[in-house]
Design a protein around this motif. Structure first.
Motif, PDB file in Angstrom:
ATOM      1  N   UNK A  61       0.493  10.689 -11.587  1.00 18.02           N
ATOM      2  CA  UNK A  61       0.934   9.624 -10.675  1.00 18.02           C
ATOM      3  C   UNK A  61       0.052   8.386 -10.760  1.00 18.02           C
ATOM      4  N   UNK A  62       0.679   7.212 -10.737  1.00 20.73           N
ATOM      5  CA  UNK A  62      -0.052   5.942 -10.784  1.00 20.73           C
ATOM      6  C   UNK A  62       0.616   4.941  -9.848  1.00 20.73           C
ATOM      7  N   UNK A  63      -0.086   3.824  -9.597  1.00 23.66           N
ATOM      8  CA  UNK A  63       0.553   2.622  -9.087  1.00 23.66           C
ATOM      9  C   UNK A  63       0.536   2.381  -7.600  1.00 23.66           C
ATOM     10  N   UNK A  64       0.000   3.294  -6.787  1.00 21.04           N
ATOM     11  CA  UNK A  64       0.140   3.182  -5.337  1.00 21.04           C
ATOM     12  C   UNK A  64      -0.827   2.185  -4.693  1.00 21.04           C
ATOM     13  N   UNK A  65      -1.804   1.710  -5.458  1.00 18.40           N
ATOM     14  CA  UNK A  65      -2.683   0.608  -5.013  1.00 18.40           C
ATOM     15  C   UNK A  65      -2.758  -0.402  -6.151  1.00 18.40           C
ATOM     16  N   UNK A  66      -1.618  -0.818  -6.645  1.00 15.30           N
ATOM     17  CA  UNK A  66      -1.529  -1.553  -7.904  1.00 15.30           C
ATOM     18  C   UNK A  66      -2.190  -2.925  -7.862  1.00 15.30           C
ATOM     19  N   UNK A  67      -2.668  -3.345  -9.040  1.00 12.64           N
ATOM     20  CA  UNK A  67      -3.125  -4.724  -9.208  1.00 12.64           C
ATOM     21  C   UNK A  67      -1.946  -5.671  -9.032  1.00 12.64           C
ATOM     22  N   UNK A  71       0.849  -1.193   0.000  1.00 11.73           N
ATOM     23  CA  UNK A  71       0.000   0.000   0.000  1.00 11.73           C
ATOM     24  C   UNK A  71       0.889   1.248   0.000  1.00 11.73           C
ATOM     25  N   UNK A  72       0.657   2.121  -0.961  1.00 12.78           N
ATOM     26  CA  UNK A  72       1.417   3.364  -1.058  1.00 12.78           C
ATOM     27  C   UNK A  72       2.750   3.251  -1.757  1.00 12.78           C
ATOM     28  N   UNK A  73       3.167   2.028  -2.075  1.00 11.83           N
ATOM     29  CA  UNK A  73       4.430   1.826  -2.798  1.00 11.83           C
ATOM     30  C   UNK A  73       4.168   1.845  -4.314  1.00 11.83           C
ATOM     31  N   UNK A  74       5.245   1.652  -5.098  1.00 12.53           N
ATOM     32  CA  UNK A  74       5.135   1.530  -6.554  1.00 12.53           C
ATOM     33  C   UNK A  74       4.671   2.822  -7.222  1.00 12.53           C
ATOM     34  N   UNK A  75       4.925   3.967  -6.614  1.00 12.10           N
ATOM     35  CA  UNK A  75       4.543   5.243  -7.218  1.00 12.10           C
ATOM     36  C   UNK A  75       5.389   5.515  -8.459  1.00 12.10           C
ATOM     37  N   UNK A  76       4.726   5.695  -9.580  1.00 14.42           N
ATOM     38  CA  UNK A  76       5.410   5.996 -10.845  1.00 14.42           C
ATOM     39  C   UNK A  76       4.808   7.266 -11.433  1.00 14.42           C
ATOM     40  N   UNK A  77       5.672   8.158 -11.864  1.00 13.07           N
ATOM     41  CA  UNK A  77       5.211   9.453 -12.355  1.00 13.07           C
ATOM     42  C   UNK A  77       6.034   9.892 -13.556  1.00 13.07           C
ATOM     43  N   UNK A  78       5.357  10.423 -14.559  1.00  9.75           N
ATOM     44  CA  UNK A  78       6.064  11.031 -15.671  1.00  9.75           C
ATOM     45  C   UNK A  78       6.846  12.247 -15.182  1.00  9.75           C
ATOM     46  N   UNK A  79       8.025  12.451 -15.738  1.00 12.47           N
ATOM     47  CA  UNK A  79       8.847  13.601 -15.384  1.00 12.47           C
ATOM     48  C   UNK A  79       8.822  14.615 -16.518  1.00 12.47           C
TER      49      UNK A  79
END
Length: 617
Positions: A548-554, A315-323
């Motif tokens: 931002x994506x990915x913080x509650x990832x499948x 939970x809350x990990x795997x945060x991916x964001x365009x720069x």
């Protein structure tokens, strides 16, 4: 503290479903579920209703809502990869969420982006599985052939939906630079992509936008999904209400989501739910609310004074964001820009009068000049080879399936993936360059699409012993820009992208309306730009691209070990709770997010209805 008549009226309903977050995907879910009269759906939204707000509705006024009451105005932690800088993270705090604040562009990722989700074990989330839900959201207005040729506004009508709630169009008017975009990119060897929404977005193209062609107003989830459904007796909205936690109860060995505790106008309330709770608070606040409810990493929860109910360190990990970086150019002073309209009251008055009278003019024009390119288009084979070698050293033994896909995508000869987006708009959008009076500017934006940098979003520790963290405490947002094993790869990739962005703006016919680069200052004519070192500038000016994506990832095949929700968006370890928003995306895509988030909302709503009907069969 007084009571709230709105909250008390909300509590009188017997809800089968409650949606936390009247935002982009949340309103899709609520509107679709309320199509079934057997369901009663409640929406709890922290922001106000602003259906008639001109700064939201008028396309040419986009970005005026940032840093206002419609914006959560989050801030990230100091980033070592950005020389210790903090950054603002704007997110929509209004009915419609960030779909009310975004820059209106309507783009899709490539087939490979969504197929990668399915490759991770998330059945039904590949291109073929999600395409029907893209189309379900859309009411696409195809331009005639003459218009397509005039504006290079090409499309494949069969790839789009025509019966959905969201009006999707090619704008009738364009910023002055757009007429030169395709010819300039073509001269640089970039082909015009005539079917950029059909699963392959590489090339240069004219972007679609979410604008109603009749009213020339922004078309977003509040106007397209909520307002047509608002008259239904079984759909109830409570706005300006802040959720404190999701109430979980133990039934034998099972945790079940039974209700929501929220605050409205100074008082706290609890609402019970007989069916499911749908968490749609976005990539920042969905993990925040899970943690506040006792779902997450025990170390983080205990430090925050939260009782641990369901352990899940993802939970809350795997945060991916365009720069994003922005080069600023001085352009022809006769060109009207949004910035000029803000600074010249007479010019703004004339534009407003034209918009009101005819729904035309600069208030209807937005930036649509896009290009998605593989590194091979602007980096030498030797430079790419050097990056691949660095990547191999950074990831000698990739363990996580997501890392494996990223490494393979990068190292497999680059392929045709659009790894960098280039987008040109007229106006100075850089927060680091101060415009000079009586001058006009354009901004070349470079956006890295597949970052190796992975961060996190968590609730902060409790302020003191005996207290606990609440939703009033800002989450700790740490994107870890340019950090981690692959962060240096991201950094070198961004530096290379700046050079090509400058080449675009230095190439006729686009160069014919450009006076010169002002930020960063253009290199001297003696040295040229072939060996220009932009490393320091990139590190000092990179910002968020608001994706931002990915913080509650499948979790896919790895289940709870690799994620937060399963492929039907159910939170692992608890019954009656799903997450439906951008946070469920396990890997970043090469596109602006809004079209994909609407598709997630549509697919999530379909799954919820299927499971509800199966439970009643």
């Amino acid at each position: 503290m007084g009571s709230s008549s709105e909250a008390e009226a909300f509590l009188r309903h017997n809800f089968t479903h409650v949606v936390i977050g009247g935002v982009t995907a949340g309103l899709v879910v609520a509107a679709r579920l309320s199509e079934n009269p057997a369901l009663t759906v409640g929406i709890i939204e922290a922001g106000p209703v602003a259906i008639d707000e001109p700064a939201i509705n008028i396309p040419g006024r986009l970005s005026e809502t940032l840093f206002t009451k419609y914006d959560w105005q989050f801030e990230i932690t100091p980033q070592p990869g950005l020389n210790g800088r903090k950054l603002p993270w704007n997110r929509g705090k209004v009915l419609g969420g960030s779909s009310a604040l975004n820059l209106l562009l309507w783009t899709r990722g490539s087939r490979e982006d969504y197929d990668a989700w399915e490759q991770l074990g998330n059945e039904g989330w590949g291109w073929d599985g999600i395409l029907p839900f893209f189309k379900k959201s859309e009411c696409f207005h195809a331009p005639n052939k003459e218009f397509q040729s005039q504006h290079q506004a090409y499309c494949d009508p069969d790839a789009h939906g025509i019966d959905g709630p969201l009006h999707i169009i090619y704008p009738q008017e364009y910023v002055a630079s757009h007429q030169y975009w395709h010819a300039t990119l073509n001269k640089l060897g970039v082909e015009t992509n005539r079917s950029h929404a059909s699963g392959e977005n590489v090339g240069c193209w004219t972007s679609l936008t979410g604008i109603d062609p009749n009213s020339q107003r922004r078309c977003y989830s509040a106007t397209a999904y909520y307002m047509p459904a608002a008259k239904r007796d079984n759909l109830v909205l409570l706005s300006e209400a802040t959720v404190r936690e999701i109430l979980l109860e133990k039934d034998d060995d099972d945790w079940i989501a039974k209700g929501v505790r929220f605050e409205h106008k100074g008082s706290e309330y609890t609402i019970r739910v007989s069916g499911e709770i749908v968490l749609s608070a976005g990539s920042v606040q969905s993990p925040q609310l899970l943690e506040l409810s006792g779902i997450g990493n025990p170390e983080i929860l205990i430090a925050a004074g939260i009782d641990v109910k369901i352990e899940n360190p993802n939970v809350g990990e795997n945060l991916q964001e365009h720069m994003l970086t922005m080069m600023v150019y001085e352009i022809d002073p006769s060109i009207t820009t949004p910035e000029a309209l803000r600074n010249d009251s007479a010019l703004a008055k004339a534009a407003d009068e034209e918009y009101i009278a005819t729904k035309t003019g600069p208030r209807t024009a937005v930036g649509n000049s896009a290009a998605y390119l593989p590194f091979s288009h602007y980096m030498s084979a030797s430079d790419i080879s050097a990056l691949v070698s660095k990547l191999a050293a950074a990831y000698p033994n990739t363990r996580h399936p997501r890392e494996q896909i990223l490494v393979q995508r990068f190292a497999s000869g680059d392929g045709e993936a659009g790894k960098m987006e280039f987008l040109l708009d007229v106006s100075n959008y850089s927060p680091f360059f101060e415009s000079q009076p009586n001058k006009r500017y354009g901004t070349m934006m470079q956006m890295l699409q597949y970052p190796f940098s992975v961060g996190s979003i968590h609730i902060p520790p409790a302020p003191s012993r005996g207290h606990h963290t609440t939703s009033a405490d800002q989450p700790v947002i740490d994107p870890k820009y340019y950090a981690g094993p692959g962060g240096h790869i991201d950094f070198l990739s961004m530096v290379a992208g700046q050079r090509f962005g400058h080449r675009i703006c230095s190439t006729p016919p686009l160069a014919d309306i450009i006076v010169g680069r002002v930020f960063p200052p253009a290199p001297s004519s003696e040295n040229g730009d072939s060996d220009e070192d932009l490393s320091d500038w990139v590190r000092n000016t990179t910002i968020t691209d608001w994706h931002p994506v990915g913080t509650c990832a499948m979790g896919g095949s790895g289940g709870k070990a690799n994620g937060v929700v399963d492929s039907r968006l159910r939170v692992y370890g608890v019954k009656g709770l799903r997450v439906v928003d951008a946070s469920i995306m396990p890997l970043q895509i090469s596109a602006h997010l809004q079209a994909t988030v609407y598709a997630i909302g549509e697919k999530g709503a379909s799954m919820i209805m299927e499971d509800w009907e199966d439970s009643k069969a």
